[in-house]
Design an enzyme around this catalytic site. Structure first.
Site, PDB file in Angstrom:
ATOM      1  N   ASP A 186      -8.822   8.425   6.738  1.00 39.67           N
ATOM      2  CA  ASP A 186      -8.177   7.714   5.599  1.00 39.67           C
ATOM      3  C   ASP A 186      -6.524   7.654   5.769  1.00 39.67           C
ATOM      4  O   ASP A 186      -6.158   8.625   6.009  1.00 39.67           O
ATOM      5  CB  ASP A 186      -8.560   8.451   4.467  1.00 39.67           C
ATOM      6  CG  ASP A 186      -8.310   7.407   3.350  1.00 39.67           C
ATOM      7  OD1 ASP A 186      -7.350   6.995   2.950  1.00 39.67           O
ATOM      8  OD2 ASP A 186      -9.356   7.522   2.455  1.00 39.67           O
ATOM      9  N   SER A 201      -7.042   2.616   2.095  1.00 36.35           N
ATOM     10  CA  SER A 201      -8.444   2.939   1.655  1.00 36.35           C
ATOM     11  C   SER A 201      -9.294   2.126   0.960  1.00 36.35           C
ATOM     12  O   SER A 201      -9.413   1.098   1.499  1.00 36.35           O
ATOM     13  CB  SER A 201      -8.349   4.477   0.980  1.00 36.35           C
ATOM     14  OG  SER A 201      -9.473   5.268   0.872  1.00 36.35           O
TER      15      SER A 201
END
Length: 377
Positions: free
Chosen positions: A211, A61
């Site tokens: 993600d 991320s």
């Protein structure tokens, strides 16, 4: 003839693992830049190339975005500027906190997510350009492993450089921009990332990613496994694992208060934070439990080690783009970097590894043409 040969120094294979955390990437980038600045001054050089101090950089991320910047040799202050200048556009619609906000959010969130993805893509393109995964490994000699989730099969995914001897180079033609969008596509907070198949695939198709924090927000196990696959028993592995200033974990749930509805979970946002907290603790402990069973020397350093002060808690939201939140994260990073640099004056074992890392990092020259020294340390 009976004299023993002089023992050869072990090769130190260094790995950096960077946690996810949304806007808290401001803290991560500031901390690393501050520590590097102090060591550059101590060594009498203009600046040092933090990324080139590592054989492998792993990120999830926001940690994946920082990992790509480090691998390319981009000064981390530019990453801090990216968050501060574009954060409000990337996270243009904060998660609703009250029931009365939900109807409007249902209507307006899709357009806000589209706007946020466009803002992030433009900011990343400005700094990463058309650099590809393969280009990083070819020109810089730095391995990358960036986590994501591939939606068609709900499977974990790693965007990897071709750092294994038998690597197919599957991800070589993915751009770093697309990789960053994929690893940071946090459900609800951001759009899913539609990534076109790279050139050479023989197809005009695409994959959709979300993600990597859903399975590896603390990617220390990823880093350890990747390092084990490219080293031998004669090598020494140093894994440096860094959090993103996570909020102090834990809460008191009163008797009879366990029936939480959507508003009490901030419509899913607090569940994401809970997952991040749990992974940080669990993955770090699992990695350390593996160490005694390995056939080579391996050390894991989780840094910085200072506790997050209670005064910082109101500013740790994944999508908190307020100026005062950015200021609080930057100030905390300055403080923690000072503490790390102070530890190096009389280092304990972990501090000694950190100090040796920054002392041995090469001077930053031209990041696109300088290949790091891959010889044994």
């Amino acid at each position: 003839m009976n004299a023993k040969k002089a023992e050869q120094p072990k090769r130190k294979y260094r790995v950096l693992c960077l946690d996810g955390g949304g806007m808290r990437g401001t803290y991560t980038a500031t901390y690393l830049a501050d520590v590097a600045r102090t060591f550059a001054k101590r060594r009498g050089v203009e600046s040092i190339d933090i990324g080139a101090a590592f054989d492998l950089i792993v990120g999830t991320s926001t940690g994946g975005i920082i990992a790509c910047a480090l691998a390319k040799g981009i000064p981390l202050q530019e990453v801090v500027t990216l968050y501060r200048r574009h954060g409000k556009e990337i996270f243009s619609r904060p998660m609703p906190a009250k029931r009365r906000q939900l109807p409007g959010d249902i209507i307006r969130r899709p357009a806000a997510l589209e706007k946020g993805e466009a803002a992030l893509r433009a900011a990343l393109q400005d700094r990463l350009g058309d650099t590809t995964v393969g280009g990083i490994f070819e020109n810089r000699g730095i391995a990358l492993a960036i986590s994501a989730v591939e939606m068609s099969q709900h499977r974990s995914w790693l965007f990897r450089t071709a750092h294994f001897p038998d690597s197919s180079g599957r991800d070589d033609n993915y751009s770093l921009v697309d990789v960053c969008l994929a690893t940071s596509a946090a459900p609800v907070f951001r759009s899913m990332a539609e990534v076109d198949h790279p050139k050479g695939r023989g197809s005009d198709g695409y994959n959709v990613f979300v993600d990597g924090g859903l399975w590896a927000n603390n990617p220390v196990l990823v880093g350890l496994i990747e390092a084990l696959k490219v080293t031998s028993a004669e090598d020494e592995i140093h894994v440096f694992s860094m959090g993103s200033c996570p909020r102090p974990a834990g809460e008191h749930v009163g008797r009879g208060q366990s029936n939480r509805g959507l508003p009490n979970w901030k419509f899913g946002a607090d569940a994401a934070s809970l997952s991040i907290d749990a992974q940080e603790f669990a993955f770090d402990n699992m990695a350390r439990m593996l160490l005694p069973h390995l056939d080579r020397e391996c050390r894991i350093v989780r840094f910085p080690s200072e506790k997050v002060p209670a005064a910082l808690v109101p500013y740790l939201g994944l999508d908190d783009t307020r100026e005062e939140a950015a200021d609080a994260l930057v100030n905390q990073a300055h403080h923690d970097a000072d503490m790390t640099n102070s530890r190096c004056s009389k280092p304990d074992e972990e501090a000694a590894l950190i100090c040796d890392l920054f002392e041995s990092a090469p001077e930053l020259t031209d990041p696109l043409v300088s290949r790091r020294d891959m010889s044994p340390a």
